[in-house]
Design a protein around this motif. Structure first.
Motif, PDB file in Angstrom:
ATOM      1  N   ARG A  99       1.028  -1.181   0.192  1.00  0.00           N
ATOM      2  CA  ARG A  99      -0.478   0.161  -0.269  1.00  0.00           C
ATOM      3  C   ARG A  99       1.193   1.201  -0.131  1.00  0.00           C
ATOM      4  O   ARG A  99       1.607   1.428   0.589  1.00  0.00           O
ATOM      5  N   HIS A 100       0.994   2.085  -0.938  1.00  0.00           N
ATOM      6  CA  HIS A 100       1.745   3.194  -1.105  1.00  0.00           C
ATOM      7  C   HIS A 100       1.362   4.728  -0.215  1.00  0.00           C
ATOM      8  O   HIS A 100       0.122   4.509  -0.732  1.00  0.00           O
ATOM      9  N   LEU A 101       2.087   4.920   0.233  1.00  0.00           N
ATOM     10  CA  LEU A 101       1.004   5.686   0.885  1.00  0.00           C
ATOM     11  C   LEU A 101       1.123   7.109   0.253  1.00  0.00           C
ATOM     12  O   LEU A 101       0.098   8.523  -0.063  1.00  0.00           O
ATOM     13  N   ALA A 108      10.204   0.757  -6.501  1.00  0.00           N
ATOM     14  CA  ALA A 108       9.521   1.150  -7.277  1.00  0.00           C
ATOM     15  C   ALA A 108      10.139   1.619  -8.512  1.00  0.00           C
ATOM     16  O   ALA A 108      10.476   2.309  -8.943  1.00  0.00           O
ATOM     17  N   GLY A 109       8.639   1.952  -9.228  1.00  0.00           N
ATOM     18  CA  GLY A 109       9.089   2.602 -10.420  1.00  0.00           C
ATOM     19  C   GLY A 109       9.540   2.344 -11.577  1.00  0.00           C
ATOM     20  O   GLY A 109       8.413   0.711 -11.980  1.00  0.00           O
ATOM     21  N   ASP A 110      10.084   2.458 -12.212  1.00  0.00           N
ATOM     22  CA  ASP A 110      10.068   2.018 -13.755  1.00  0.00           C
ATOM     23  C   ASP A 110      10.872   0.978 -13.919  1.00  0.00           C
ATOM     24  O   ASP A 110      11.800   0.623 -14.231  1.00  0.00           O
ATOM     25  N   VAL A 129      10.524  -6.669  -3.127  1.00  0.00           N
ATOM     26  CA  VAL A 129      10.570  -5.285  -4.394  1.00  0.00           C
ATOM     27  C   VAL A 129       9.578  -5.759  -5.685  1.00  0.00           C
ATOM     28  O   VAL A 129       8.968  -6.385  -5.194  1.00  0.00           O
ATOM     29  N   HIS A 130       9.244  -4.705  -6.350  1.00  0.00           N
ATOM     30  CA  HIS A 130       8.368  -4.917  -7.123  1.00  0.00           C
ATOM     31  C   HIS A 130       9.006  -5.572  -8.881  1.00  0.00           C
ATOM     32  O   HIS A 130      10.191  -5.112  -8.722  1.00  0.00           O
ATOM     33  N   ALA A 131       8.714  -6.722  -9.132  1.00  0.00           N
ATOM     34  CA  ALA A 131       9.329  -7.146  -9.934  1.00  0.00           C
ATOM     35  C   ALA A 131       8.594  -8.436 -10.387  1.00  0.00           C
ATOM     36  O   ALA A 131       6.950  -8.859  -9.649  1.00  0.00           O
ATOM     37  N   GLY A 132       8.594  -8.655 -11.825  1.00  0.00           N
ATOM     38  CA  GLY A 132       7.450  -9.246 -12.586  1.00  0.00           C
ATOM     39  C   GLY A 132       6.618  -8.579 -12.801  1.00  0.00           C
ATOM     40  O   GLY A 132       5.363  -8.980 -12.827  1.00  0.00           O
ATOM     41  N   GLU A 133       6.089  -7.461 -12.479  1.00  0.00           N
ATOM     42  CA  GLU A 133       4.731  -6.309 -13.399  1.00  0.00           C
ATOM     43  C   GLU A 133       5.357  -6.157 -15.131  1.00  0.00           C
ATOM     44  O   GLU A 133       4.158  -6.248 -15.445  1.00  0.00           O
ATOM     45  N   ALA A 134       6.507  -5.481 -14.895  1.00  0.00           N
ATOM     46  CA  ALA A 134       6.317  -4.678 -16.360  1.00  0.00           C
ATOM     47  C   ALA A 134       7.264  -5.370 -17.370  1.00  0.00           C
ATOM     48  O   ALA A 134       7.857  -5.046 -18.285  1.00  0.00           O
ATOM     49  N   GLY A 161       6.856  -7.985  -5.021  1.00  0.00           N
ATOM     50  CA  GLY A 161       5.508  -7.146  -5.298  1.00  0.00           C
ATOM     51  C   GLY A 161       4.892  -7.595  -6.471  1.00  0.00           C
ATOM     52  O   GLY A 161       5.732  -7.439  -7.730  1.00  0.00           O
ATOM     53  N   HIS A 162       3.342  -7.679  -6.367  1.00  0.00           N
ATOM     54  CA  HIS A 162       3.076  -8.386  -8.151  1.00  0.00           C
ATOM     55  C   HIS A 162       2.781  -9.620  -8.017  1.00  0.00           C
ATOM     56  O   HIS A 162       2.441 -10.513  -8.130  1.00  0.00           O
ATOM     57  N   GLY A 163       4.984  -9.623  -8.989  1.00  0.00           N
ATOM     58  CA  GLY A 163       5.371 -10.153  -8.948  1.00  0.00           C
ATOM     59  C   GLY A 163       4.107 -12.164 -10.747  1.00  0.00           C
ATOM     60  O   GLY A 163       4.532 -13.199 -10.792  1.00  0.00           O
ATOM     61  N   THR A 216      -3.960  -3.261  -2.022  1.00  0.00           N
ATOM     62  CA  THR A 216      -4.508  -2.406  -2.587  1.00  0.00           C
ATOM     63  C   THR A 216      -3.590  -1.898  -3.500  1.00  0.00           C
ATOM     64  O   THR A 216      -3.846  -1.348  -4.815  1.00  0.00           O
ATOM     65  N   ASP A 217      -2.066  -1.532  -3.157  1.00  0.00           N
ATOM     66  CA  ASP A 217      -0.972  -0.799  -3.869  1.00  0.00           C
ATOM     67  C   ASP A 217      -1.547   0.577  -3.915  1.00  0.00           C
ATOM     68  O   ASP A 217      -0.453   0.673  -3.249  1.00  0.00           O
ATOM     69  N   ASP A 218      -2.155   0.847  -5.188  1.00  0.00           N
ATOM     70  CA  ASP A 218      -2.503   2.839  -4.849  1.00  0.00           C
ATOM     71  C   ASP A 218      -3.541   2.852  -4.467  1.00  0.00           C
ATOM     72  O   ASP A 218      -4.743   3.602  -5.393  1.00  0.00           O
ATOM     73  N   PRO A 219      -4.798   2.696  -2.661  1.00  0.00           N
ATOM     74  CA  PRO A 219      -6.051   2.827  -3.479  1.00  0.00           C
ATOM     75  C   PRO A 219      -6.891   3.493  -4.023  1.00  0.00           C
ATOM     76  O   PRO A 219      -7.767   3.639  -4.666  1.00  0.00           O
TER      77      PRO A 219
HETATM   78  N1  ADE Z   1       4.800   3.025  -7.581  1.00  0.00           N
HETATM   79  C1  ADE Z   1       3.192   3.040  -6.559  1.00  0.00           C
HETATM   80  N2  ADE Z   1       2.515   1.980  -7.558  1.00  0.00           N
HETATM   81  C2  ADE Z   1       3.384   1.135  -8.482  1.00  0.00           C
HETATM   82  C3  ADE Z   1       3.441   0.236  -9.133  1.00  0.00           C
HETATM   83  N3  ADE Z   1       2.156  -0.471  -9.190  1.00  0.00           N
HETATM   84  N4  ADE Z   1       4.151  -0.382  -9.684  1.00  0.00           N
HETATM   85  C4  ADE Z   1       5.623   0.411  -9.763  1.00  0.00           C
HETATM   86  N5  ADE Z   1       6.096   1.544  -8.444  1.00  0.00           N
HETATM   87  C5  ADE Z   1       4.649   2.204  -8.052  1.00  0.00           C
END
Ligand code: ADE
Ligand code: ZN
Length: 327
Positions: free
Chosen positions: A13-15, A169-171, A196-201, A220-222, A277-280
């Protein structure tokens, strides 16, 4: 749908992706910052995802409005405190709130180290006032490159007793994990846990790198793990959890159709997967919505949803004693 006998947690959950449009609008008025629209009603659709975006970066642009109004530390305190009020409103018993100091500080060049302190104070106060247990996760925003991320890490480590873990997180596509090995070694040496955000993009190799190069124990996501059976087995055998965020995955076009979400496959394979939720505010959802998606679209029954709640507790960056206390 939610089993009230079990703790309800949200660990991804990103504040800074959960600043209510109303707060964005009010802070903009206070600080004379221009936003699209002539009223809160007109502005709100600009700050929320409508349907599906073209890709992750288009999704992330929507978060920019929220941080564009963080003109001083009062504004930072307000949005951090309100995040805990919102966690309470969403019936959470425990949440891990993550934030990127650089992303929050950059519009008005606020001091990043002090920003971490202010966020920690606000979340601690909110936690006391609203009775929600919380922990903080510091984020390195990979989009801004390795040097900025090193400064961001130092700001986080200056308050390492107030932060439980580090995230990237991010790109993901343009800034792979390989560039951040030193950052994560430093964080692990300082005693932080790693997600770590990975396997999302990007593909499954990004998840392998998050684990092998950065030391992630949660992903994160995976989503891309579905393409690599060896990886799926590895996640099970090593109890590496997946923080799943189905609505976000649809909105970022990580999956083209919500019915194709791999939550069911992960769950049936025995991966410790759970809902988040990620970014509710940007996604215009709450945690109950994600359980509803799992039940109504992905076919999870009550017992399976209860297991998802338990999986979340299992994955939490808490001691066994703290986990027990949630029940
Ligand atoms: N920052 C906020 N939400 C994100 C997401 N879904 N992937 C990567 N960075 C993020
Ligand atoms: Zn995220």
């Amino acid at each position: 749908m939610i089993n009230k006998q079990l703790p309800l947690v949200d660990l991804h959950r990103h504040l800074d992706g959960n600043i209510a449009p109303k707060s964005v609008w009010e802070l903009a008025q206070k600080h004379n910052i221009e936003l699209p629209g002539n009223s809160l009603e007109e502005f709100t659709p600009h700050a929320q995802i409508q349907g599906q975006t073209s890709d992750l970066l288009a999704f992330l642009e929507k978060l920019d409005y929220g941080v564009s109004v963080l003109a001083d530390f009062d504004a930072v305190y307000r949005v951090a405190y309100e995040n805990v009020a919102d966690a309470k409103a969403q019936q959470l018993d425990y949440t891990e709130l993550r934030f990127s100091p650089h992303y929050m500080a950059m519009a008005f060049n606020l001091d990043m180290t002090e920003l971490v302190n202010v966020v920690a104070d606000a979340v601690a106060a909110g936690s006391r006032d609203f009775g929600v247990k919380t922990n903080l996760i510091g984020i390195l925003s990979r989009t801004f490159g390795t040097e900025t991320c090193m400064k961001e890490l130092d700001a986080i480590l200056a308050h390492k007793d107030k932060v439980i873990a580090l995230d990237l997180a991010g790109d993901e596509l343009n800034f792979p994990a390989t560039q951040f090995v030193d950052h994560f070694k430093k964080a692990r040496d300082a005693g932080l846990q790693i997600t770590v955000h990975a396997g999302e993009a990007a593909g499954p190799e990004s998840i392998w790198d998050a684990i092998n190069l950065l030391g992630a124990t949660r992903i994160g996501h995976g989503v891309a793990a579905i393409k690599d059976m060896k990886l799926m087995d590895y996640l099970v055998e090593n109890t590496i959890s997946i923080e799943s965020c189905p609505t976000s995955n649809y909105q970022t076009a990580t999956i083209s159709d919500i019915r194709q979400h791999p939550l069911r496959t992960f769950f049936d394979h025995g991966v410790n997967v759970f809902l988040n939720t990620d970014d509710p505010a940007v996604s215009n959802i709450d945690i109950l919505n994600e359980y509803k998606v799992a039940q109504e679209i992905l076919g999870f029954n009550s017992e399976e949803l209860s297991q998802i709640q338990r999986n979340g507790v299992k994955a939490a960056f808490l001691s066994d004693t703290e986990k027990q206390a949630l029940f």
